[in-house]
Design a protein around this motif. Structure first.
Motif, PDB file in Angstrom:
ATOM      1  N   ASP A  88       1.088  -1.522   0.295  1.00 14.28           N
ATOM      2  CA  ASP A  88       0.111   0.096   0.148  1.00 14.28           C
ATOM      3  C   ASP A  88       0.833   1.104   0.128  1.00 14.28           C
ATOM      4  O   ASP A  88       0.707   2.066   1.369  1.00 14.28           O
ATOM      5  CB  ASP A  88      -1.178  -0.084   1.353  1.00 14.28           C
ATOM      6  CG  ASP A  88      -1.789   1.270   1.075  1.00 14.28           C
ATOM      7  OD1 ASP A  88      -2.273   1.944  -0.426  1.00 14.28           O
ATOM      8  OD2 ASP A  88      -2.094   1.743   2.313  1.00 14.28           O
ATOM      9  N   SER A  91      -0.838   5.257   0.725  1.00 11.56           N
ATOM     10  CA  SER A  91      -1.248   5.715   1.954  1.00 11.56           C
ATOM     11  C   SER A  91      -0.406   6.263   2.154  1.00 11.56           C
ATOM     12  O   SER A  91       0.086   7.329   3.175  1.00 11.56           O
ATOM     13  CB  SER A  91      -1.870   4.455   2.484  1.00 11.56           C
ATOM     14  OG  SER A  91      -2.863   3.933   1.831  1.00 11.56           O
ATOM     15  N   GLU A  94       1.030   9.107   0.373  1.00 11.81           N
ATOM     16  CA  GLU A  94      -0.207  10.656   0.935  1.00 11.81           C
ATOM     17  C   GLU A  94       0.462  11.016   2.471  1.00 11.81           C
ATOM     18  O   GLU A  94      -0.278  12.130   2.372  1.00 11.81           O
ATOM     19  CB  GLU A  94      -2.051   9.556   0.592  1.00 11.81           C
ATOM     20  CG  GLU A  94      -2.601  10.467   1.591  1.00 11.81           C
ATOM     21  CD  GLU A  94      -2.683  12.424   0.766  1.00 11.81           C
ATOM     22  OE1 GLU A  94      -3.341  13.044   1.115  1.00 11.81           O
ATOM     23  OE2 GLU A  94      -2.298  12.495  -0.392  1.00 11.81           O
ATOM     24  N   ALA A  95       0.605   9.990   3.362  1.00 12.39           N
ATOM     25  CA  ALA A  95       0.287  10.176   4.522  1.00 12.39           C
ATOM     26  C   ALA A  95       1.951  11.397   4.891  1.00 12.39           C
ATOM     27  O   ALA A  95       1.509  11.933   5.712  1.00 12.39           O
ATOM     28  CB  ALA A  95       0.638   9.021   5.617  1.00 12.39           C
ATOM     29  N   PRO A 120      -4.611  -1.604   5.273  1.00 11.99           N
ATOM     30  CA  PRO A 120      -4.804  -1.757   4.105  1.00 11.99           C
ATOM     31  C   PRO A 120      -5.670  -2.831   3.865  1.00 11.99           C
ATOM     32  O   PRO A 120      -5.411  -4.271   4.138  1.00 11.99           O
ATOM     33  CB  PRO A 120      -3.345  -1.521   3.271  1.00 11.99           C
ATOM     34  CG  PRO A 120      -3.088  -0.958   4.347  1.00 11.99           C
ATOM     35  CD  PRO A 120      -3.255  -1.408   6.144  1.00 11.99           C
ATOM     36  N   ASP A 511      -9.266  -1.749   5.463  1.00  9.96           N
ATOM     37  CA  ASP A 511      -9.902  -0.597   4.869  1.00  9.96           C
ATOM     38  C   ASP A 511     -10.509   0.268   3.784  1.00  9.96           C
ATOM     39  O   ASP A 511     -10.866   0.915   3.332  1.00  9.96           O
ATOM     40  CB  ASP A 511      -8.496   0.939   5.054  1.00  9.96           C
ATOM     41  CG  ASP A 511      -7.610  -0.057   3.598  1.00  9.96           C
ATOM     42  OD1 ASP A 511      -7.781  -0.927   2.957  1.00  9.96           O
ATOM     43  OD2 ASP A 511      -6.555   0.867   3.379  1.00  9.96           O
TER      44      ASP A 511
END
Length: 614
Positions: A88, A91, A94-95, A120, A511
């Motif tokens: 993932d 993610s 993005e974090a 995930p 998620d």
């Protein structure tokens, strides 16, 4: 991240004389008296006018202040860690974008209470397959015992043919890993310049400072710059000991990914080739890595470790390090586990005396993949509540402490001193003599492992846990269907300490927000090698999300090692403190062909990233 020294144009501090007024001008002394006054002041400053005993006390006081200042300057060494959820990467990026842009994360559900840990979909699917596969093996059975799954391999060592060192190590449960930046090696610019002698002690740094320090030859005609040859994101793992890096010599597809930073020994002025050039193979349950060992300098905020032995990955098979953001693994366990006789990094840290305290601690955020920390030395008290409770390491191979009791609800599934249940013996893989002795001895252990995602239990105990804590629709769980679980340890003062988790803390959900969500227990089946199995449960990242865990080596003697545990604090105060302490730390955006988000002209990657891209 890896620079130091006050800027050359920073003003020096000038203190007024102790008894001189600040507002009024100093009276002018008569002209003939000035030389005498100046001489007296100089002698007084040197301590010449003091008796010998007073001068000794003065010098001792100055020495104590210098030592105190040094200890204070080294005390708060913190590295921000990123949680990499394998499979993932989107993610993760993005974090990290949100963190670098100053955005926060939602810490709780709209109802105001914490929900189960959300993972995930790919990770929850792996966990589901693991649960079903292991339980299916038990239900069908096999003659001579249950087949051990690939991820539950045990440790073996030996020397193989053709001078190749071979080792089989327990595969880490690679669902989530915590990675942080480490500077490796020394690169000179221009390439053939000669740094000042002090240049080899570069990179004792403060977080956020420049990575490059300038050193001049005696004729001051050439400027020689020194910086890390590579800046790599390494897994920080207390469940292994050796240090492995992806190297330029590797030609397998995972190594050739342009997003991956690799180490190039030919460009490092501090690399040392070992006399023993034989390769070492580390075999995991689903893959292996092969490489040579060398020695190199490793750089962290405020300190460096010199002449550290490490492995350079030349070949990799399987999906062990498939994520391109991972540059290698930094093992933080004990020397007894080391392959090829290599001295572990933290043993060198102790021997070189670079920390104010020979310890490190993991702080893991349950909400923010980018908001985790590794404290080298003393821990910032803002990140935990109450006092740290310490537990003696009884088997310094792993970070293993005695487990007095393990309970689910009111039922005790494991207790020290009791005879081993026959069900455990029946499920013992291969029923070796060592395994039988371990089961009969029955001294349960809790192993603290930052590289394992979930709790783990061995054959027999794992099946009992799964029977007590079945998978269920998340909204249907109650305290009756899924009671609290508790691990009881005995601290160094003899006091009992219960570490309790409710079902919101030990169950995980996907998620995937579409439809009804299923929650599964954060437990996996992993068999610890018989000679270290009491039996044993691994306290993985699920434990660390609730409690801050400190790993303390004391004076370096394994007999004095201990694990400290305290309830972690999570909230805006901790996030703000972590941001301030790690400002300018290199990110996964550095050196991997990714563009960081705009921050109004302020550097968010840090100059140390230059070494990674070089």
């Amino acid at each position: 991240f890896l620079g130091f020294s006050r800027p050359h144009d920073a003003p020096a501090l000038v203190r007024p004389a102790r008894n001189s007024p600040r507002a009024a001008p100093t009276p002018r002394a008569p002209y003939l008296m000035r030389p005498l006054l100046l001489a007296a002041l100089a002698a007084s400053a040197a301590g010449a006018l003091l008796p010998a005993t007073d001068r000794g006390r003065l010098q001792a006081g100055r020495q104590r202040r210098l030592q105190a200042n040094k200890a204070a300057s080294w005390a708060q060494v913190v590295v921000r860690l990123l949680r990499v959820d394998l499979g993932d990467r989107a993610s993760l990026l993005e974090a990290e974008r949100r963190w670098l842009s100053g955005e926060g994360v939602e810490a709780a559900s709209p109802l105001g209470r914490r929900r189960q840990r959300r993972l995930p979909q790919v990770q929850v699917e792996r966990l589901r397959r693991h649960h079903e596969a292991t339980l299916l093996q038990v239900s069908h059975g096999e003659e001579g015992g249950v087949r051990v799954p690939p991820f539950a391999s045990t440790l073996e060592r030996g020397r193989g043919a053709h001078g190749i060192h071979e080792a089989v190590v327990p595969l880490k449960q690679l669902s989530s890993q915590y990675v942080g930046p480490v500077g490796i090696g020394t690169q000179l610019f221009p390439e053939h310049c000669t740094p000042h002698a002090e240049g080899q002690a570069l990179l004792a740094s403060g977080v956020g400072a420049s990575a490059t320090r300038l050193h001049r030859k005696q004729n001051r005609s050439v400027t020689c710059q020194t910086r890390p040859q590579a800046m790599m994101q390494l897994i920080h793992d207390t469940g292994s000991t050796n240090l492995w890096l992806f190297s330029k010599e590797c030609s397998d597809p995972p190594c050739l990914d342009k997003r991956r930073v690799v180490y190039d020994k030919s460009k490092s002025a501090s690399f040392v080739q070992l006399e023993d050039t034989s390769s070492t193979t580390i075999t995991f349950g689903t893959g292996k890595i092969v490489g040579d060992f060398g020695k190199e300098d490793f750089h962290f905020p405020k300190y460096s470790v010199r002449g550290q032995q490490f492995g350079m990955i030349k070949s990799v098979e399987g999906t062990v390090f498939e994520q391109p953001d991972i540059g290698g693994i930094l093992g933080l366990s004990f020397r007894e586990m080391s392959a090829n006789g290599a001295t572990p990094l933290f043993d060198n840290i102790v021997e070189q005396g670079v920390l104010a305290k020979n310890s490190f601690a993991f702080y893991m955020s349950p909400d923010n993949p980018s908001g985790n920390a590794l404290f080298w030395g003393p821990v910032d008290r803002r990140f935990y509540e109450g006092d740290m409770q310490y537990f003696h390491v009884s088997d310094p191979y792993y970070w293993s402490v005695d487990l007095e009791r393990f309970k689910i609800g009111r039922e005790t599934l494991l207790a020290s001193g009791a005879a081993g249940p026959s069900s455990f013996l029946g499920h013992a893989p291969n029923a070796t003599a060592g395994g039988l002795r371990a089961a009969l001895r029955f001294e349960p252990k809790a192993i603290f492992d930052s590289g394992t995602t979930y709790f783990t239990a061995g054959d027999g105990l794992f099946e009992r846990v799964m029977a007590k804590l079945p998978a269920m629709a998340c909204d249907s769980m109650t305290k009756e269907s899924h009671p609290d679980i508790a691990f009881r340890l005995i601290d160094t003062s003899g006091r009992k300490a219960d570490f309790v988790f409710n079902h919101d803390e030990y169950m995980v959900r996907s998620d995937d927000t579409s439809g009804a969500e299923e929650c599964r227990p954060a437990f996996m089946r992993i068999n610890v090698p018989a000679e270290h199995d009491g039996p044993s449960l691994l306290m993985g990242q699920t434990f660390n999300l609730k409690y801050l865990v400190e790993y303390d080596r004391g004076d370096g003697d394994n007999r004095h090692a201990q694990v400290g545990v305290a309830l972690a604090r999570h909230g805006p105060e901790q996030e703000a403190a972590l941001r301030a302490a790690t400002e300018g730390q290199p990110s996964v955006f550095a050196g991997g062909g990714l563009e960081p988000p705009a921050t109004g002209g302020k550097s968010i990657v840090g100059r140390a990233a230059v070494g990674a891209a070089a």
